[in-house]
Design an enzyme around this catalytic site. Structure first.
Site, mmCIF file in Angstrom:
data_model
loop_
_atom_site.group_PDB
_atom_site.id
_atom_site.type_symbol
_atom_site.label_atom_id
_atom_site.label_comp_id
_atom_site.label_asym_id
_atom_site.label_seq_id
_atom_site.Cartn_x
_atom_site.Cartn_y
_atom_site.Cartn_z
ATOM 1 N N ASP A 134 0.788 -1.221 0.000
ATOM 2 C CA ASP A 134 0.000 0.000 0.000
ATOM 3 C C ASP A 134 0.828 1.283 0.000
ATOM 4 O O ASP A 134 0.276 2.362 0.218
ATOM 5 C CB ASP A 134 -0.944 0.014 1.205
ATOM 6 C CG ASP A 134 -0.215 0.023 2.538
ATOM 7 O OD1 ASP A 134 0.953 -0.401 2.581
ATOM 8 O OD2 ASP A 134 -0.810 0.449 3.546
ATOM 9 N N GLU A 135 2.127 1.219 -0.241
ATOM 10 C CA GLU A 135 2.899 2.456 -0.298
ATOM 11 C C GLU A 135 4.131 2.301 -1.171
ATOM 12 O O GLU A 135 4.686 1.219 -1.329
ATOM 13 C CB GLU A 135 3.301 2.932 1.102
ATOM 14 C CG GLU A 135 4.253 2.017 1.825
ATOM 15 C CD GLU A 135 4.745 2.609 3.143
ATOM 16 O OE1 GLU A 135 5.151 3.800 3.165
ATOM 17 O OE2 GLU A 135 4.728 1.881 4.147
#
Length: 445
Positions: A134-135
């Site tokens: 997610d990043e």
């Protein structure tokens, strides 16, 4: 895509790097809302162990609405259901309780959505470092600059004037929202540590820009635990030294910090002053390349589907050729209503660079979905090879292997680590180093 085609591109030769940190907001919960639009605006908890008969589990992520009930990532599921009983468990709590929507972890689906996001990131930057599902960090120095335009800044942060870098960051965030349908927060700064803090500054769906020269002033009033790398334990130790804010840390004696915390103390001192010389380094050669595109509305028009697949196949093949990549597997992704993700792939007998073959195989795999109502289509090549001279002769393709082989759709740029995924809290990144609210159950590296 050429950098000159993106908003925010300039010819400025500024030596200051432009780094983006893209952080997907409550990513697993956002994916569940993508699949079930009725969950938007509702408290959503993704985790394990809330089902009847199960007593052990953890919260993987909680939406911002769920956090209002003190439900958060890495929390024991038993505590979460006490504070916010599940709609799915009427046997828990009382009839008057506010309730949340609980969903089990579906890592294959989340990886599929992450793959769409990562395809956009790699399209918008030449250098991408994926930290987790997610990043990611993007170095976009060659595609934009800190040059200002004649307009006030429209993002949060320290910038008084709008920069070209803001335009590119906004473009990235809006593409993710438009093409994938999940929110992201983006921080823009001249280094990785500051960009990480910036992305967390205005969540959810935020955009924060911190130009060179403004980093120290931007950081100074923030609580010391906002500095990347300062967790709760380290923050407590720093407070024993009278250090409450990033400004206090930047003003501290670096020798005292180094004596107390070793090299880490000096590193945190530098970060509080806006100094971080780390380069954004990619996580390795891509394992697959893909292109995806949605229809304005779900369709059963077979010719429209085939036309889109032809365009996607050509784009993927061209991207592979631009990277000098050969591929052994050709696959498609078909998202049918309501949001069912289907993947099919065909393995070849050797690595090739054959655009016509990509189109042929993709169209053949699409035939299975001729009678389906389709929302989105994608084409992917995988099992990539970057060694020259490995291309197989087309004479070897008397028959393709493994037609209809199911594959996990996901990565466009790094290994699929789903086989090594674990739900144990021990695998969570150090508390204080990941404030995205996402309990990472696996990482791509």
């Amino acid at each position: 895509m050429s950098g000159s085609t993106l908003p925010g591109t300039g010819d400025d030769e500024s030596p200051d790097r432009v780094v983006l940190h893209v952080d997907m907001d409550c990513f697993y919960a956002s994916c569940e809302r993508l699949r079930e639009p009725a969950l938007r605006g509702e408290p959503v908890v993704v985790g394990m162990g809330y089902e009847a008969g199960e007593t052990i589990g953890a919260v993987a992520t909680a939406s911002y609405e769920a956090r209002e009930y003190d439900v958060d990532s890495a929390q024991p599921i038993s505590r979460a259901v006490e504070r916010l009983p599940p709609v799915e468990r009427p046997d828990l709590g009382s009839a008057d309780d506010d309730r949340g929507h609980y969903r089990p972890v579906d890592m294959e689906f989340y990886q599929s959505v992450a793959g769409e996001v990562k395809a956009i990131l790699h399209d918008c930057a030449d250098t991408v470092r994926e930290v987790s599902i997610d990043e990611a960090y993007l170095d976009v120095t060659d595609r934009t600059s800190w040059a200002t335009v004649d307009a006030p800044a429209s993002a949060s942060g320290a910038a008084e004037r709008r920069t070209l870098a803001e335009g590119l960051a906004r473009h990235v965030r809006e593409r993710i929202a438009r093409e994938v349908g999940v929110p992201a927060s983006v921080g823009v700064a001249p280094n990785m540590a500051a960009a990480k803090v910036a992305s967390d500054h205005d969540k959810p769906d935020g955009l924060t820009v911190v130009p060179p020269g403004d980093v120290t002033d931007f950081l100074a009033p923030l609580p010391v635990e906002e500095i990347h790398g300062v967790g709760p334990v380290r923050a407590s130790d720093l407070r024993e030294l009278g250090i409450e804010t990033a400004g206090d840390l930047a003003s501290a004696d670096p020798r005292t910090l180094q004596d107390r915390f070793g090299d880490r103390g000096r590193e945190l001192y530098d970060r509080a002053r806006g100094v971080d010389d780390r380069e954004v380094t990619p996580t390795g050669l891509p394992k697959s390349l893909s292109r995806e595109s949605s229809f304005a509305e779900a369709t059963t028009d077979g010719e429209a589907m085939r036309e889109k697949v032809r365009a996607l196949a050509a784009a993927v093949a061209e991207r592979a050729r631009s990277k000098d990549a050969l591929y052994r597997t050709i696959g498609i992704k078909v998202v049918t209503t309501p949001y069912d993700v289907n993947t099919r792939a065909e393995s070849l007998s050797g690595p090739v660079d054959e655009p016509e073959l990509v189109e042929e195989v993709a169209l053949s795999l699409l035939e299975e979905f001729a009678d389906s109502e389709v929302r989105k289509l994608g084409v992917r090549v995988s099992k990539l090879s970057f060694t020259a001279g490995e291309q197989a002769s087309l004479d070897g393709f008397d028959g393709h292997e493994s037609r209809g082989e199911a594959v996990v759709d996901g990565s466009t740029a790094e290994p699929d680590a789903s086989e090594n995924a674990t739900a144990e809290p021990a695998d969570r990144p150090t508390v204080g180093e990941d404030r995205s609210g996402q309990f990472s159950l696996e990482e791509f590296e």
